[in-house]
Design an enzyme around this catalytic site. Structure first.
Site, PDB file in Angstrom:
ATOM      1  N   HIS A 268       0.990  -1.044  -0.111  1.00 54.88           N
ATOM      2  CA  HIS A 268       0.249   0.068  -0.080  1.00 54.88           C
ATOM      3  C   HIS A 268       0.847   1.179  -0.042  1.00 54.88           C
ATOM      4  O   HIS A 268       0.942   1.893  -1.172  1.00 54.88           O
ATOM      5  CB  HIS A 268      -1.071  -0.144   1.137  1.00 54.88           C
ATOM      6  CG  HIS A 268      -1.978  -1.033   1.171  1.00 54.88           C
ATOM      7  ND1 HIS A 268      -3.059  -1.314   0.090  1.00 54.88           N
ATOM      8  CD2 HIS A 268      -2.309  -2.133   2.057  1.00 54.88           C
ATOM      9  CE1 HIS A 268      -3.560  -2.408   0.185  1.00 54.88           C
ATOM     10  NE2 HIS A 268      -3.208  -2.977   1.391  1.00 54.88           N
ATOM     11  N   ASP A 319      -4.755  -7.922  -3.178  1.00 57.05           N
ATOM     12  CA  ASP A 319      -5.182  -7.940  -1.656  1.00 57.05           C
ATOM     13  C   ASP A 319      -6.511  -8.737  -1.538  1.00 57.05           C
ATOM     14  O   ASP A 319      -6.443  -9.503  -1.252  1.00 57.05           O
ATOM     15  CB  ASP A 319      -5.202  -6.402  -1.417  1.00 57.05           C
ATOM     16  CG  ASP A 319      -5.223  -6.201   0.092  1.00 57.05           C
ATOM     17  OD1 ASP A 319      -5.072  -6.925   0.878  1.00 57.05           O
ATOM     18  OD2 ASP A 319      -5.108  -4.736   0.108  1.00 57.05           O
TER      19      ASP A 319
END
Ligand SMILES: [Zn+2]
Length: 447
Positions: A268, A319
């Site tokens: 991220h 993810d």
């Protein structure tokens, strides 16, 4: 030996035509010869053949939330519903779910996945008789689905800074960092004889382990020479909590504890401070961007371009699997930066393809990611006759792939020389939509 013949292929950062690809019995590319006629018996790959995409960040079980828990709630509310799914998993149900999720990934063009694995323990928190039982369920699933996997076994010891794990989090937690390391060593030793699976390391986040534990994890990375992943600054609240508890940003804390470096991937990095961007670049980390998850969870727009300029390598991950589509993730890197910078053309199509291939391979410590002699024969072929890419520029197939295609346009996928997907159909996991849907419905109904 197996012969393939690609109409067009992405070789050395450019499009080559009429490419004969010979694959040895070891699953690696023997030769690539452009501008040639098909060999007798060669399997034709109609369309644009690229190196297999690498999904550098996955939590397979999050797939059960797609279309069920996407309407409302912030990241932290979503996390509670994700915990409800984690509570329901057992080795058998996890193997079934993950087999279908990994098969979905292969159909979308991913030939390798980094599975960030933290549901290790039984309900209630006791270790399974084999402490890696849940890991082995994922290994069997990856092998059944035909995808390469790096199992990133995750150290997750705390529920937050100075806060013990509670509720379902007890399934994630080893007693201490030593017990986690022993389990990882046993897993790595047990993976001999599983050529398409390897082991890597992860720390869940700076919230979930202490600074001393981070130092121990970094030391294990250096001893075992394994890739290391960690979630970083996905949410502003993580930065605030870390500053409050340690006086440092998550990135600064990782730097101080030796966690950063070329073998480390930060996942991220949506909300780094300006100094953090410089640190991540100087330390030559890989940043795993997960744009579709960041959209779904309302995380924000990460500074991907600034991170790349500072020296970080970009990779992609799906993810939470709100979307499983390498094209959407590549495009998402560019679109997030366009929205943030009010400018177009921030990343070249070639750079975005690199993120999805060589960047992911670097992140996971794999030697694939490119079509070249000696590399694993991991290939993904994009149809050029679909409505989505109709009208493409034949001199700019990279743009057709990055800006127009979707996972639905993937026709063929070869992993280690074996054809896993043909004409859009998975060859060893039949009836995939029914199977995945049935598995999720059964699991979500179970109490
Ligand atoms: Zn994640």
């Amino acid at each position: 030996m197996t012969d393939y013949h690609a109409d067009h292929a992405w070789v050395g950062g450019a499009v080559a035509h009429d490419v004969a690809i010979s694959v040895g019995d070891d699953g690696r590319i023997l030769s690539l010869v452009p501008d040639t006629s098909p060999a007798t018996g060669a399997i034709r790959l109609e369309g644009f053949t690229l190196p297999g995409f690498v999904n550098a960040h996955s939590h397979a079980f999050h797939r059960a939330l797609r279309g069920r828990r996407q309407r409302t709630g912030d990241f932290w509310g979503w996390r509670e519903t994700m915990y409800e799914v984690a509570e329901r998993l057992g080795p058998a149900s996890y193997e079934e779910l993950a087999t279908a999720v990994f098969a979905e990934m292969v159909c979308a063009g991913f030939t390798a996945v980094g599975e960030f694995h933290y549901v290790h323990h039984e309900r209630g928190g006791a270790a399974y008789r084999d402490p890696n039982e849940m890991g082995w369920a994922l290994v069997r699933a990856a092998e059944r689905a035909g995808i390469r996997m790096v199992l990133l076994d995750t150290c997750y010891l705390l529920g937050g800074f100075s806060t013990p794990v509670t509720g379902v989090q007890v399934r994630y937690a080893d007693r201490d960092v030593t017990e986690w390391a022993d389990r990882v060593r046993a897993l790595a030793a047990g993976l001999h004889g599983h050529p398409s699976v390897s082991c890597g390391l992860a720390a869940h986040s700076v919230r979930a382990v202490t600074a001393d534990d981070l130092r121990a994890i970094a030391a294990l990375r250096d001893t075992l020479q394994l890739p290391l992943h960690v979630h970083v600054s996905e949410q502003p609240a993580e930065n605030a909590a870390c500053l409050d508890a340690t006086g440092r940003t998550p990135t600064a804390l990782l730097a101080e504890t030796g966690m950063l470096g070329p073998a480390t991937s930060v996942v991220h990095a949506t909300h780094p401070a300006a100094d953090d961007i410089d640190l991540l670049g100087e330390q030559a980390v890989t940043v795993v961007a997960c744009p579709t998850t960041e959209q779904d969870l309302g995380d924000g727009l990460g500074p991907f371009a600034e991170l790349a300029t500072a020296g970080a390598t970009l990779a992609i991950g799906t993810d939470s699997h709100a979307v499983v589509d390498p094209f959407a993730e590549m495009r998402g890197i560019e679109m997030h930066d366009r929205l943030r910078r009010h400018a177009r053309g921030v990343h070249t199509p070639a750079a975005l393809l690199d993120a999805a291939t060589t960047g992911g391979a670097r992140s996971l410590g794999l030697d694939g990611g490119a079509l070249r002699s000696g590399a694993p024969a991991d290939l993904v072929t994009l149809r050029l006759d679909s409505i989505r890419v109709a009208g493409f520029d034949p001199d700019d197939l990279a743009s057709a792939a990055v800006f127009a295609a979707t996972a639905a346009d993937v026709s063929d996928v070869v992993v280690g020389g074996r054809r896993i997907v043909a004409a859009g159909m998975h060859q060893s996991v039949p009836d995939l939509p029914d199977r995945l849907g049935g598995t999720i419905r059964a699991m979500m109904a179970e109490r």
